[in-house]
Structures are given as structure tokens and as C-alpha cells.
Design an enzyme around this catalytic site. Structure first.
Site, PDB file in Angstrom:
ATOM      1  N   ASN A 137      -7.065  -2.878  14.382  1.00 29.33           N
ATOM      2  CA  ASN A 137      -8.618  -3.178  14.059  1.00 29.33           C
ATOM      3  C   ASN A 137      -8.764  -4.426  12.879  1.00 29.33           C
ATOM      4  OD1 ASN A 137      -7.568  -2.081  11.765  1.00 29.33           O
ATOM      5  ND2 ASN A 137      -8.840  -0.561  11.397  1.00 29.33           N
ATOM      6  N   GLU A 171      -9.351  -2.007   5.353  1.00 27.58           N
ATOM      7  CA  GLU A 171     -10.080  -1.604   6.875  1.00 27.58           C
ATOM      8  C   GLU A 171     -11.419  -2.339   7.035  1.00 27.58           C
ATOM      9  OE1 GLU A 171      -8.269   0.060   8.713  1.00 27.58           O
ATOM     10  OE2 GLU A 171      -7.813   2.164   8.036  1.00 27.58           O
ATOM     11  N   ASP A 207       0.656  -1.234   0.155  1.00 25.59           N
ATOM     12  CA  ASP A 207      -0.138   0.090  -0.101  1.00 25.59           C
ATOM     13  C   ASP A 207       0.871   1.086  -0.078  1.00 25.59           C
ATOM     14  OD1 ASP A 207       1.010  -0.355   2.662  1.00 25.59           O
ATOM     15  OD2 ASP A 207      -0.955  -0.821   3.607  1.00 25.59           O
ATOM     16  N   HIS A 255      -6.920  -4.767  10.093  1.00 24.14           N
ATOM     17  CA  HIS A 255      -6.695  -4.646   8.564  1.00 24.14           C
ATOM     18  C   HIS A 255      -5.413  -5.330   8.388  1.00 24.14           C
ATOM     19  CE1 HIS A 255      -4.287  -0.356   9.686  1.00 24.14           C
ATOM     20  NE2 HIS A 255      -3.346  -1.585   9.487  1.00 24.14           N
TER      21      HIS A 255
HETATM   22  P1  PGA Z   1       2.430  -1.614  12.440  1.00 28.13           P
HETATM   23  O1  PGA Z   1       1.386  -1.777  11.591  1.00 28.13           O
HETATM   24  O2  PGA Z   1       3.378  -2.617  12.047  1.00 28.13           O
HETATM   25  O3  PGA Z   1       2.897  -0.093  12.632  1.00 28.13           O
HETATM   26  O4  PGA Z   1       2.005  -1.928  13.872  1.00 28.13           O
HETATM   27  C1  PGA Z   1       0.924  -2.724  11.013  1.00 28.13           C
HETATM   28  C2  PGA Z   1      -0.292  -2.517  10.351  1.00 28.13           C
HETATM   29  O5  PGA Z   1      -0.853  -1.376  10.265  1.00 28.13           O
HETATM   30  O6  PGA Z   1      -0.443  -3.410   9.256  1.00 28.13           O
END
Ligand code: PGA
Length: 222
Positions: A123, A130, A64, A125
Site C-alpha cells: 500500500n 500507512e 518499527d 507504506h
Molecule cells: P516485506 O515488507 O519486506 O515483508 O514485503 C515490506 C514492508 O512492509 O515494508
């Protein structure tokens, strides 16, 4: 049932996953690698770039990217990937791929994803899919949830600077990857990991679709 493989600490998890990825690179056959950003994979990249591996056979496909900030912005994922991986491994620019609206077609044309490495949002995702994302989604522009904006504000000077949109691989794009590795670090991820992997498969928890993936490994450390 899916098992979560517990590693002793972040260093061990990073080393473990880097070793798995390194072995695939070392085979020397073409490898299409889905590459994550965020805090979780930084240690794995550090281990990977210190191994003297030959990356000539690898294409990287980022999961992404934010919409609305420049590629050179300190928090863009282009910049993240350059700082953590691309600057070290001598990949030809044409082997470095970032999402665009015909990304799924591009991925397929290049042979499909062999291994996609994922983190997980608090959450549920994966990439920026999302809660509520369709299981049949492909690469598209999405609105970031308030939770994600809050979680990612730690990387920005203020929450107002966090982009509100991103372009992301879809859940279908990810599920088509021949192999998937999911990494989670810290207690704040354990509950969502358990719900995603052992609870109901629902679009409210996008990562739960991974329960149907035939070749998934999940790593966790405190
Ligand atoms: P993080 O994010 O590795 O910064 O905790 C993971 C994600 O949001 O997929």
C-alpha cells in the site's frame, strides 16, 4: 528523475545492498544505520553477517516494532533483528535502538541517521507509516491498515494474531536520514514502487515523499 535499479534476482539485490552497507561500515567512522524488518531485507542481512566486518562503529536503529507482543515473541522485530543480525555482529546492547516515544530526540542526540534501509508495503507504506500518514510525522504509535495486517499474516499462525498497532519512525524521521536505500522484491511491489517514485507526491502513498530525498537509491528484483 529517480531511477529504479533493476537487479537480476533476489540474491544479487541482497548482495548489492550488503556490499554498499559493508563499505560504509568498513570506513570505520561512526555509522547510524536505520534497519528494516520483513521479508525483503533477510537476504541482505545474511550477506552482511558473513563478511567478518567490524561493527564496533555502528549503531542500529530499527524502523518499527509491533505494539502488544512481547520482545521475545517469535514475530517481534526485536527477535527478528536478533535472529538475522544482532546475534552475529557482537553489537553492544547500548548500540541497538528500537522505537520509543522520544526516539527522534535520541536519534538526533546520537548524530542523526546516516543510512536508512527501507522496504515498501503493497500500500506504499515505509516503516509502518500507512497511507494518510503526515509527511511531518515523527516516531509514534499507529494503527496498522487492513492491507498490512493481511500482508503480514503470512508470518503468523492466523490473521487474528497479527498486532493491530505498531510504533514506527515517522516520515519526517526517515527523510532526515542522510542517505536512504529502498528495496522492493517481486512483481507485487513493482506497481507501488512506480507509483511512489514517478507519480504524484501524496500522503496517500507515504513512500512518495522519498521523491524529495536528496540521496535516495532504489533497488528492485523480480
Ligand atoms: P516485506 O515488507 O519486506 O515483508 O514485503 C515490506 C514492508 O512492509 O515494508
Amino acid at each position: 528523475m529517480i531511477t529504479i535499479e533493476y537487479l537480476k534476482n533476489y540474491d544479487e539485490m541482497s548482495q548489492y545492498v550488503a556490499t554498499l552497507v559493508g563499505k560504509l561500515i568498513d570506513v570505520g567512522t561512526p555509522l547510524n544505520l536505520g534497519t528494516p524488518t520483513g521479508g525483503t531485507p533477510i537476504g541482505m542481512y545474511k550477506k552482511l553477517v558473513n563478511t567478518g566486518l567490524n561493527w564496533n562503529n555502528v549503531h542500529t536503529f530499527n524502523l518499527d516494532e509491533y505494539v502488544g507482543i512481547d520482545k521475545k515473541h517469535p514475530q517481534s522485530y526485536h527477535k527478528f533483528m536478533w535472529d538475522n543480525l544482532h546475534a552475529y555482529v557482537g553489537l553492544n546492547p547500548y548500540k541497538i535502538h528500537f522505537p520509543h516515544l522520544e526516539y527522534d530526540m535520541e536519534i538526533e542526540a546520537l548524530g542523526g541517521l546516516d543510512l536508512t534501509i527501507l522496504g515498501i508495503g503493497t500500500n506504499g507504506h515505509i516503516a509502518f507509516n500507512e497511507p494518510g500518514s503526515s509527511f511531518s510525522s515523527v516516531t509514534r504509535i499507529v494503527n496498522l491498515s487492513q492491507q498490512t495486517i493481511m500482508d503480514n499474516s503470512r508470518f503468523f499462525d492466523s490473521i487474528n494474531q497479527v498486532p493491530t498497532q505498531a510504533i514506527t519512525m515517522g516520515l519526517h524521521t526517515i527523510m532526515k536520514s542522510r542517505q536512504v536505500i529502498l528495496m522492493g522484491q517481486g512483481e507485487k511491489k513493482l506497481d507501488i514502487l512506480k507509483r511512489a517514485l514517478w507519480g504524484m507526491v501524496t500522503e496517500d502513498i507515504p513512500a512518495s515523499i522519498l521523491q524529495y530525498h536528496p540521496n535516495l537509491r532504489v533497488f528492485y528484483c523480480d
